[in-house]
Design an enzyme around this catalytic site. Sequence first.
Site, short mmCIF file in Angstrom:
data_model
loop_
_atom_site.label_atom_id
_atom_site.label_comp_id
_atom_site.label_asym_id
_atom_site.label_seq_id
_atom_site.Cartn_x
_atom_site.Cartn_y
_atom_site.Cartn_z
N TYR A 1 24.20 46.09 17.28
CA TYR A 1 24.09 45.48 18.60
C TYR A 1 23.51 46.51 19.55
CZ TYR A 1 25.64 43.47 23.08
OH TYR A 1 25.70 42.97 24.37
N ASP B 1 20.47 54.49 19.11
CA ASP B 1 21.35 53.88 20.11
C ASP B 1 22.73 54.52 19.93
OD1 ASP B 1 23.02 52.41 21.66
OD2 ASP B 1 22.25 50.45 21.04
N LYS C 1 28.79 53.97 27.76
CA LYS C 1 30.23 54.07 27.50
C LYS C 1 30.83 55.41 27.96
CE LYS C 1 30.26 50.10 24.67
NZ LYS C 1 29.27 49.59 23.73
C1 LIG Z 1 28.04 48.59 24.16
C2 LIG Z 1 26.75 48.83 23.50
C3 LIG Z 1 25.53 48.56 24.13
C4 LIG Z 1 25.44 47.85 25.45
O1 LIG Z 1 26.01 48.55 26.48
P1 LIG Z 1 26.46 47.73 27.79
O2 LIG Z 1 26.89 48.80 28.74
O3 LIG Z 1 27.55 46.82 27.35
O4 LIG Z 1 25.27 46.98 28.27
C5 LIG Z 1 24.37 48.92 23.50
N1 LIG Z 1 24.39 49.51 22.30
C6 LIG Z 1 25.54 49.78 21.66
C7 LIG Z 1 25.49 50.47 20.34
C8 LIG Z 1 26.76 49.43 22.23
O5 LIG Z 1 27.89 49.64 21.56
#
Ligand SMILES: *Cc1c(COP(=O)(O)O)cnc(C)c1O
Length: 424
Positions: A142, A237, A265
């Site tokens: 994701y 990511d 995060k």
């Molecule tokens: C949480 C997450 C996102 C998105 O971040 P948001 O602050 O919720 O938009 C993107 N990539 C990964 C791997 C994530 O865990």
Amino acid sequence: MNRSRSIFKRACRVLVGGVNSPVRAFKSVGGSPVFMRGGAGAYLKDVDGRRYIDYCLSWGPLILGHARREIMAAAERALRRGSTFGAATEAEMLLAERLKSALPSMELVRLTSSGTEAVMSAMRVARAFTRRKLVVKFSGCYHGHVDSLLVQAGSGATTLGIADSAGVPAAWANTTITLPYNDSEAVRRAFQKWGSRIAAVIVEPVAGNMGVVLPQNGFLRFLRKITTRHKALLIFDEVITGFRLCYGGAQTLFKIKPDLSCLGKIIGGGLPLAAYGGRRQIMEMIAPLGPVYQAGTLSGNPVAVAAGLECLRLLKEENPYPQLARSTEELLQGISFQAERAATPLRIHSLGSMFTLFFCAAPISDYQSAKRADTKAYAKFFQALLKAGVYFPPAQFEAAFLSSAHTGRDIKKTIKAAGKAFRA
Ligand SMILES: *Cc1c(COP(=O)(O)O)cnc(C)c1O
């Protein structure tokens, strides 16, 4: 009716599904969502006054626990100086310096307010830099709710994408090639077929969003090699893994240098903050230096930056990572023992302080195998733990986390509750 239920009923009349992010609605574990009122250390408190040991931790940011005193103080100090200026501040520079020194691949950094924004912008600059259109992603990974990445693999490994979300035009979904995680051979075939059209490969270097799935030996290194060979960019990511696995990211741990990285995060210390960055030459494509437009009214918000800076300072100073890994190990060994005793098939995946309990007997290496997990069994487990005062992520295909605030007592209590849940 308890307060959570009555608030939820009212919320459903004004908020879509009563929530502002879908998984909070408890759809996959059933029951009515719990509404929270506060958090302190390892604990969440709901509006009915019940306390939970929290292993969701706001989906990852709270590595130092809820309402860590120093972070709150830093945010409060910043807030008193003014909540937003829409102009440059010194603290943003300090945060970027910190990120760069922890993740040297991020030679130039841009701050955003959410991980989604960071990923979306990284892809835009990757496409601009390479003058190519296609992006390879892995199913089960994701990357935020970016239109073209809300795509899942079809059954054929290298078929061009099919939109997973309504409202994503096929033309955009078709810019994404979705492949199975850990399948180097599928990546090789995709590059054989579309190599000169692939702008980037984006990957969660340790997958967290199909539940925790580790990269198999050599997978990330292979991605580095094949992207370099075809002049495509490698985007890590690290929105979950950044400062979760160590002070740095998965790239630090696996010693692989991506072209672009996305963070979120943890780097906001619990406030809305994210970042992307990478090779100077690529990042210089972004306005005001280059032709790629990307902006944000609250980007680099002073309160969020202050919280993030303080969080990173504490992580550097206290180095909680060895202890976090030990505590997680203790928790997972205990849970594993209880599962065996109750003859519950369980696959436990973990790295550092991120983990998933898959209710599944067969091994898991990608989304397809992860999906074999028994989501009904997970739902029962979740509800039993909730009742016992332990809050796990309200869905099977998610990473759970530990914070440095979790104590040995919390862990013992959790193991005991898990044992009872398995037996029931
Ligand atoms: C949480 C997450 C996102 C998105 O971040 P948001 O602050 O919720 O938009 C993107 N990539 C990964 C791997 C994530 O865990």
